[in-house]
Design a protein around this motif. Structure first.
Motif, short mmCIF file in Angstrom:
data_model
loop_
_atom_site.label_atom_id
_atom_site.label_comp_id
_atom_site.label_asym_id
_atom_site.label_seq_id
_atom_site.Cartn_x
_atom_site.Cartn_y
_atom_site.Cartn_z
N THR A 1 0.84 -1.19 0.00
CA THR A 1 0.00 0.00 0.00
C THR A 1 0.89 1.24 0.00
OG1 THR A 1 -0.08 0.22 2.41
CG2 THR A 1 -1.70 -1.26 1.39
N SER A 2 0.29 2.39 -0.25
CA SER A 2 1.04 3.64 -0.24
C SER A 2 1.67 3.89 1.13
CB SER A 2 0.13 4.81 -0.61
OG SER A 2 -0.33 4.66 -1.93
N GLU A 3 0.91 3.63 2.18
CA GLU A 3 1.44 3.84 3.53
C GLU A 3 2.61 2.91 3.80
OE1 GLU A 3 0.14 3.50 8.25
OE2 GLU A 3 -1.20 2.77 6.68
N GLU A 4 2.50 1.65 3.39
CA GLU A 4 3.58 0.70 3.61
C GLU A 4 4.84 1.11 2.85
OE1 GLU A 4 0.69 -3.19 4.39
OE2 GLU A 4 1.40 -2.71 2.36
N ILE A 5 4.67 1.63 1.66
CA ILE A 5 5.82 2.10 0.88
C ILE A 5 6.52 3.23 1.61
CG2 ILE A 5 6.47 3.30 -1.25
CD1 ILE A 5 4.16 1.70 -2.62
N ARG A 6 5.75 4.17 2.13
CA ARG A 6 6.34 5.31 2.85
C ARG A 6 7.09 4.84 4.11
NH1 ARG A 6 4.59 10.18 0.99
NH2 ARG A 6 2.71 10.17 -0.31
N ARG A 7 6.50 3.93 4.84
CA ARG A 7 7.13 3.47 6.09
C ARG A 7 8.40 2.68 5.81
NH1 ARG A 7 2.36 0.62 9.31
NH2 ARG A 7 4.11 0.07 10.69
N ALA A 8 8.37 1.83 4.78
CA ALA A 8 9.57 1.07 4.42
C ALA A 8 10.67 2.00 3.94
CB ALA A 8 9.23 0.04 3.35
N HIS A 9 10.29 2.97 3.13
CA HIS A 9 11.24 3.92 2.55
C HIS A 9 11.93 4.76 3.63
CE1 HIS A 9 12.85 6.25 -0.80
NE2 HIS A 9 12.42 7.37 -0.25
N ALA A 10 11.22 4.97 4.74
CA ALA A 10 11.79 5.75 5.85
C ALA A 10 12.88 4.97 6.58
CB ALA A 10 10.68 6.16 6.82
N VAL A 11 12.81 3.64 6.51
CA VAL A 11 13.83 2.81 7.18
C VAL A 11 15.07 2.69 6.32
CG1 VAL A 11 14.33 0.50 8.10
CG2 VAL A 11 12.06 1.51 8.42
N THR A 12 14.88 2.39 5.06
CA THR A 12 15.98 2.30 4.10
C THR A 12 15.43 2.66 2.73
OG1 THR A 12 17.73 0.87 3.22
CG2 THR A 12 15.62 -0.19 3.67
N PRO A 13 16.08 3.53 1.99
CA PRO A 13 15.52 4.00 0.72
C PRO A 13 15.16 2.87 -0.23
CG PRO A 13 17.40 5.34 1.36
CD PRO A 13 17.36 4.18 2.31
N LEU A 14 13.95 2.93 -0.77
CA LEU A 14 13.50 1.95 -1.74
C LEU A 14 13.92 2.39 -3.14
CD1 LEU A 14 9.84 1.21 -0.54
CD2 LEU A 14 11.92 -0.08 -0.03
N THR A 15 14.45 1.46 -3.89
CA THR A 15 14.81 1.72 -5.28
C THR A 15 13.63 1.46 -6.20
OG1 THR A 15 17.14 1.21 -4.92
CG2 THR A 15 16.31 0.97 -7.17
N ALA A 16 12.84 0.42 -5.88
CA ALA A 16 11.77 0.00 -6.79
C ALA A 16 10.56 -0.50 -6.03
CB ALA A 16 12.28 -1.09 -7.73
N VAL A 17 9.41 -0.29 -6.62
CA VAL A 17 8.16 -0.90 -6.18
C VAL A 17 7.65 -1.75 -7.33
CG1 VAL A 17 5.73 -0.50 -5.63
CG2 VAL A 17 7.50 0.86 -4.50
N GLN A 18 7.42 -3.02 -7.05
CA GLN A 18 6.85 -3.91 -8.06
C GLN A 18 5.35 -4.00 -7.83
OE1 GLN A 18 7.53 -8.48 -9.53
NE2 GLN A 18 9.35 -7.23 -9.19
N LEU A 19 4.60 -3.88 -8.92
CA LEU A 19 3.14 -3.87 -8.82
C LEU A 19 2.55 -4.38 -10.13
CD1 LEU A 19 2.64 -1.18 -10.71
CD2 LEU A 19 3.12 0.01 -8.58
N GLU A 20 1.31 -4.80 -10.06
CA GLU A 20 0.64 -5.23 -11.29
C GLU A 20 0.07 -4.00 -11.99
OE1 GLU A 20 -2.69 -8.41 -12.98
OE2 GLU A 20 -2.26 -8.33 -10.82
#
Length: 336
Positions: free
Chosen positions: A165-184
């Protein structure tokens, strides 16, 4: 439409990872999509990966659950001796026990999965490591603390998340920068455009669409359910391939085929070109087990669509019959 020239390479995300504009989703080489009349061998799949290298399609996407485990072994064998020529992505988080699927995002499970994947892939590092599904029984921060640790140790180079989810992406990104999100993301699955994709763009995270060809439906090669094996994943777990949904969706496909013929392309190429035309931060990973379709997919990356053509294509798929997943599978997936 023939392949024009090798795929260009560009930055995926904001932290320096380089990827071919298009990759290969390797899942179908080992599971889910079953050829009823022409089983595919390991040699066939390795030949596809060899041809992909020639075409500049060097982004390979796998997971420890594909097989399970057999797909990573296949990829490890295919890239042996030329590891540095590929951008290798794999995943952890989905677990199989007693024939049932579940999710384990604990730090212990993530570390053990990473070490096992490194061994199967015959490499000392993973270029892009995803959490395949979010474990919603624990704080997402716990999962990504382990990704951060693995990155600091050099076992993984970049971090990603899938079906979040958008919230999960933000929370994960705050811990360590995300390079990619995989989605359908495809012509018949556009729910991520509401919140997930805007979040990725706000944060500078690359977008990696899987199933950009609607699990093969948008290629126009599946015109009857009789052509699919009874144990094929699409027959057993994909509502859009079942009953009246399938018949109604075939009507949409006929309209796409008509537009594709005017463009001098196949319907699959037009569908894939639509994904490519969504932005330079989009890196689709269509799956294939055959060189013919690999070449078609790569050629699609060079098709330019006008605003009018994009509108005409999108209008066809305003009403798709059936949800993208069964109710059980949707519980493990993103909110779109």
């Amino acid at each position: 439409m023939p392949v024009a020239h090798p795929l260009p390479v560009r930055k995926l995300g904001s932290d320096g990872l380089l990827s071919s504009q298009q990759g290969i989703g390797c899942m179908g080489m080992s599971m889910a999509y079953i050829d009823k009349h022409a089983p595919v061998t390991e040699e066939n799949c390795i030949a596809v990966i060899d041809r992909a290298l020639q075409l500049g399609c060097t982004h390979l996407d796998t997971s420890n659950i594909y097989g399970p485990e057999t797909n990573e072994r296949l990829i490890g064998k295919a890239i042996k001796g030329k590891r540095d020529k590929f951008m290798l992505a794999t995943k952890c988080g989905i677990v199989s026990k007693d024939g049932k699927r579940g999710v384990d995002g604990s730090r212990k499970a993530i570390r053990e999965a990473c070490l096992a994947s490194l061994e199967r892939l015959q490499t000392d590092h993973i270029d892009l490591y995803y959490l395949h599904r979010v474990d919603r029984t624990l704080p997402i921060e716990e999962s990504f603390k382990e990704f951060k640790a693995l990155k600091e140790e050099g076992k993984i180079r970049h971090v990603g998340i899938s079906e979040a989810t958008s919230e999960e992406i933000r929370r994960a990104h705050a811990v360590t920068p995300l390079t990619a999100v995989q989605l359908e993301w495809s012509l018949w699955t556009r729910g991520a455009e509401k919140a997930v994709i805007p979040t990725c763009r706000e944060l500078g995270i690359g977008i990696v669409p899987y199933s950009p060809l609607g699990r093969g439906f948008l290629t126009g090669t599946i015109t009857s359910l009789k052509s699919l094996h009874e144990n094929d994943f699409r027959v057993t777990a994909q509502p859009r391939f079942q009953g009246e949904n399938f018949d109604k969706n075939l009507g949409l496909l006929k309209q796409l085929d008509s537009l594709a013929q005017k463009k001098g392309a196949t319907p699959g190429q037009l569908a894939l070109a639509w994904v490519h035309n969504q932005g330079s931060d989009v890196f689709p990973i269509p799956g294939t087990k055959r060189i013919k379709y690999l070449e078609e997919n790569v050629a699609a990356a060079f098709i330019k669509l006008t605003a009018a053509e994009l509108t005409d294509i999108e209008t066809i798929f305003e009403e798709v019959s059936g949800p993208r997943y069964s109710e059980e599978m949707q519980k493990l997936s993103g909110d779109y």
